[in-house]
Design a protein around this motif. Structure first.
Motif, PDB file in Angstrom:
ATOM      1  N   TRP A  83       2.107  59.644  -4.208  1.00 34.32           N
ATOM      2  CA  TRP A  83       1.488  59.168  -5.461  1.00 34.32           C
ATOM      3  C   TRP A  83       2.010  57.770  -5.793  1.00 34.32           C
ATOM      4  CZ3 TRP A  83      -0.009  63.333  -9.534  1.00 34.32           C
ATOM      5  CH2 TRP A  83      -0.895  62.789 -10.469  1.00 34.32           C
TER       6      TRP A  83
ATOM      7  N   LYS B  12       0.369  55.328  -3.169  1.00 33.44           N
ATOM      8  CA  LYS B  12      -1.084  55.148  -3.259  1.00 33.44           C
ATOM      9  C   LYS B  12      -1.535  54.800  -4.666  1.00 33.44           C
ATOM     10  CE  LYS B  12      -2.481  58.763   0.042  1.00 33.44           C
ATOM     11  NZ  LYS B  12      -3.529  58.133   0.857  1.00 33.44           N
ATOM     12  N   GLY B  13      -0.805  55.279  -5.639  1.00 31.87           N
ATOM     13  CA  GLY B  13      -1.303  55.241  -7.005  1.00 31.87           C
ATOM     14  C   GLY B  13      -2.437  56.231  -7.162  1.00 31.87           C
ATOM     15  N   THR B  14      -2.779  56.527  -8.399  1.00 32.43           N
ATOM     16  CA  THR B  14      -3.907  57.432  -8.639  1.00 32.43           C
ATOM     17  C   THR B  14      -5.163  56.893  -7.962  1.00 32.43           C
ATOM     18  OG1 THR B  14      -2.889  57.824 -10.787  1.00 32.43           O
ATOM     19  CG2 THR B  14      -5.095  58.712 -10.460  1.00 32.43           C
ATOM     20  N   ILE B  15      -5.323  55.587  -7.996  1.00 30.65           N
ATOM     21  CA  ILE B  15      -6.547  55.024  -7.396  1.00 30.65           C
ATOM     22  C   ILE B  15      -6.584  55.215  -5.879  1.00 30.65           C
ATOM     23  CG2 ILE B  15      -6.957  53.276  -9.194  1.00 30.65           C
ATOM     24  CD1 ILE B  15      -5.909  51.256  -6.967  1.00 30.65           C
TER      25      ILE B  15
END
Lengths: 489, 489
Positions: free
Chosen positions: A364, A367-370
């Motif tokens: 997470w 990548k990040g949420t996006i």
């Protein structure tokens, strides 16, 4: 440890890393086979230099390295871009690094004392997931559990505790006859939970579905009334968000209306479909999930997190602990120097609990949420691509209209069956097509895809995409391969 | 994956390996702290450069490497030779390599199809374990499960299925009131299973123990008769082989006699003590285990296998499948090209099941049975060394005579309490000594050891040894450290 021996074992570890990184590189190389199939008796008899038997005497580190290589050689490359066999696939390098770190830390989630960082990561990640579900301020509770079946089992346990808390001490005889509802297309774990927890599978009522595998709300209401009329007590409804075979999403809002009307616990099994909450484009498929009392969501499926990573999320705080705590003083001492509300062990049905959070947290971060959103949107696009490609293609027949998740279900009809009209004979022949093609696929090692019957429908292929490495060319390859292997059947 | 990106991620993975191997080296270095303690609020507020919060945007790979380092920095070194806090400790390098390979293979135990090698390794290893238990020709069944609590839960489920198979379909109302028996010193998971499975904790009867924590067989028989007289049905007895706190071994043969007389299921919870079956010197402590119907045995405890690795072993073949199978056609297709009796998934209450076998199998290969035996004998010798050292030492008082397993339980009596005669005040003061010393230990980061009360005994230390890296000097260090930290209390 003596210095010499220490050096040798660290050297050994690095050699294993070498084997593993080579394996990873080859996994992404399409010229590598997905598997090198052998029958159980072949592996048991022993391949050259690879003997599974255990003995009294130690083997050399050289032999152990050979064993590591052979274990990978005769296994299945679940990260290969042409492995489509399971809902969990792919091999995320960040996730893999996270899992290696987890193994190295070799600790246990039951107390803050021995897993301070992991316990906090779990807490923050679960809150974030509850926010995505839509519960106010992400309030509630949850745990990572060893898989979706156990997460679903938790939901049944806490529903029972909510309505009949005395069952915890007095057993099921303290409650009336309780009934659980779940779709005929739902995962078998609800039925397993019914058997294990003492409800009995007869008291797990299967709901009818429409032609795309979604629960028909009117059928739920009719069955609730029927159960009540018999004098039994409806307790719990499971709505599936992403069914195993069709990828169907039950209409959560309509089901939630019925649960409110009759005061039932609503669980959403989003083991497979929960990941879509990460996608602005697709999250509408779970509309109403914020009305659920509990949700199962497996990041190890659609989100590509390495196995195992499954969350049970609960809207009401305290109920998990209420249901499961036994207050074992030898493990959960109340007189520690830190805030012991961070000790999560007594909420679980497990005692020791594996650290499943770190790889997910790390992915997470990376990548990040996006990043998850892009991954999910891409996988669903690929499924649409497959659907468009084979819909109306000669020799292919769809099981239902349009993909709902990444699941695309279809029959391949070999030329020999194309002219035949529907009959028992044709059905029997068609039933044998998918297993035959699958067996040939496995023996040639080129690709893997699942098949199964469903209700009165004979064996069909179920294609799913959850691996970030898959491209359109891999989808093309699968279709070509099915045609190549199936043309003479 | 694009070549550039692929190269960068492989480079990243190798940098993580570098972090991990450094961590491993330092773990075995006694000048390294066991932990760098921080309170939850400190870690949540964020340490310099380490922020646990997740965000929408990705972070750089450089930051991810920092996160990996910090995660280890603020964690606890469970492999450190002075970490004595849990039954699971140590860091076996072969086991670690095995776990890294397992994560890389990233597969699932439910079918031979996707885990051919691991499924066979599990089968062979379980057979070997059953042979060591002493069941004829190693016949029977079993599974690796996510921890001892779940393994114990299986034992209760299959006992119920054996005597009242109709509970699977009709629920607990199809059976009379069923009663489970387990020692007051046994693990709380039996009670948790009683609650979860619908028996109710009131129907889990605790058995009295002698001064060394072993079940008194006459008490079992008296309680069985009492239960029968009330019209309830005694079903199941758990005998603990290695209790959590005292390391006590219940007298299995005498308990087995009673189980045979009254036709009850006998389970042996050897989660902690099962490893002693590997030792010719110590296996007599489990005499009678071959008469059990089921056995829990966690290689991740006494045998030093990395977490998690727990087996439930069953004498009667077929009963696990009978109890748990739901025959889900979409997962366990009967028409595959290989012998599908190797598909184990339907025996489990889980669907997906983590590969826990490989690291254990690999360690067994590398050590041989004799390697495990040496490890176990050495740990028990160290405990005897500790016992001899502090027995009769000023300021120490033993909780019971002589170690039974590696557990040595003792009070440290600070000088201020040594002259006081027994009174409520002294008891209250003594109760606070162990938590205070433990808190100081954690804050100085030098060592960790567990404490707990038991029955009417105030908090005492429970020392255990399961880490192969421990030497007599580490035992000496612990005793010195307790005296150093406790002298002014």
């Amino acid at each position: 440890m003596h210095r010499e021996k220490k050096k040798a074992t660290m050297q050994f570890l690095l050699e294993v890393v070498d084997i593993l990184t080579n394996y990873v590189k080859k996994t992404f190389d399409r010229s590598t086979k997905v598997l090198d199939f052998h029958h159980p008796h072949q592996l048991l008899e022993g391949m050259e230099g690879f003997n599974l038997e255990l003995s009294d005497q130690p083997e050399s580190l050289e032999q152990i390295l050979v064993d590591c290589r052979d274990t990978l050689k005769y296994g299945v490359r679940t990260g290969h871009p042409r492995f489509f066999n399971q809902l969990s696939s792919g091999l995320d390098i960040i996730g893999l690094a996270g899992e290696w770190l987890t193994s190295t830390a070799n600790t246990n989630m039951f107390t803050y004392e021995i897993a301070p960082v992991f316990v906090l990561m779990e807490q923050l990640t679960l809150k974030k997931m509850r926010e995505m579900i839509g519960w106010p301020a992400g309030e509630g509770d949850g745990l990572f559990s060893p898989g979706g079946a156990i997460s679903n089992m938790y939901s049944v346990m806490i529903a029972r505790y909510k309505y009949f808390p005395e069952v915890k001490t007095k057993g099921m005889s303290a409650a009336p006859r309780l009934v659980l509802f779940t779709s005929e297309h739902s995962h078998y774990s609800i039925k397993k939970a019914g058997a294990a927890l003492g409800f009995g599978t007869d008291n797990v009522i299967l709901l009818s579905t429409d032609e795309r595998g979604r629960v028909i709300p009117a059928d739920l209401e009719a069955k609730i009334l029927d159960v009540k009329q018999k004098g039994y007590v409806p307790l719990f409804v499971n709505a599936t968000a992403g069914s195993t075979v069709y990828g169907a999403f039950d209409p959560i809002n309509e089901i939630a209306d019925i649960c409110e009307k009759y005061n039932l616990w609503l669980h959403v099994d989003g083991a497979w479909g929960g990941g879509l909450l990460m996608s602005r484009k697709h999250r509408h498929k779970l509309n109403g999930v914020e009305r659920a009392n509990s949700v199962t969501w497996n990041p190890h499926k659609m989100m590509g997190v390495p196995l195992q990573c499954s969350a049970i999320l609960v809207r009401e705080k305290g109920i998990l602990a209420g249901c499961n705590s036994m207050c074992a003083g030898y493990l959960f001492q109340p007189d520690k120097q830190y805030d012991v509300t961070y000790d999560t062990g007594d909420k679980a049905i497990q005692c020791g609990r594996h650290v499943d959070i770190f790889k997910f947290w790390l992915m997470w971060k990376a990548k990040g949420t996006i990043g998850f959103e892009q991954h999910i949107d891409k996988c669903l696009d690929l499924s649409q691509y497959l659907y468009n490609k084979i819909n109306n293609r000669e020799g292919f027949q769809m099981v239902f209209d349009g993909p709902q998740h990444t699941n695309v279900c279809f029959w391949y009809i070999p030329p020999s069956l194309r002219g035949m009209s529907d009959s028992e004979e044709r059905r029997e022949k068609l039933h044998r097509v998918a297993p035959k093609i699958k067996a040939m696929m496995m023996e040639s090692g080129t690709t893997m895809v699942g098949y199964q019957p469903q209700g009165n429908k004979v064996n069909f292929f179920r294609m799913v995409v959850s691996n970030a490495a898959v491209t359109q060319s891999d989808i093309d390859f699968l279709v070509d391969e099915i045609e190549r292997l199936g043309q003479d059947l």
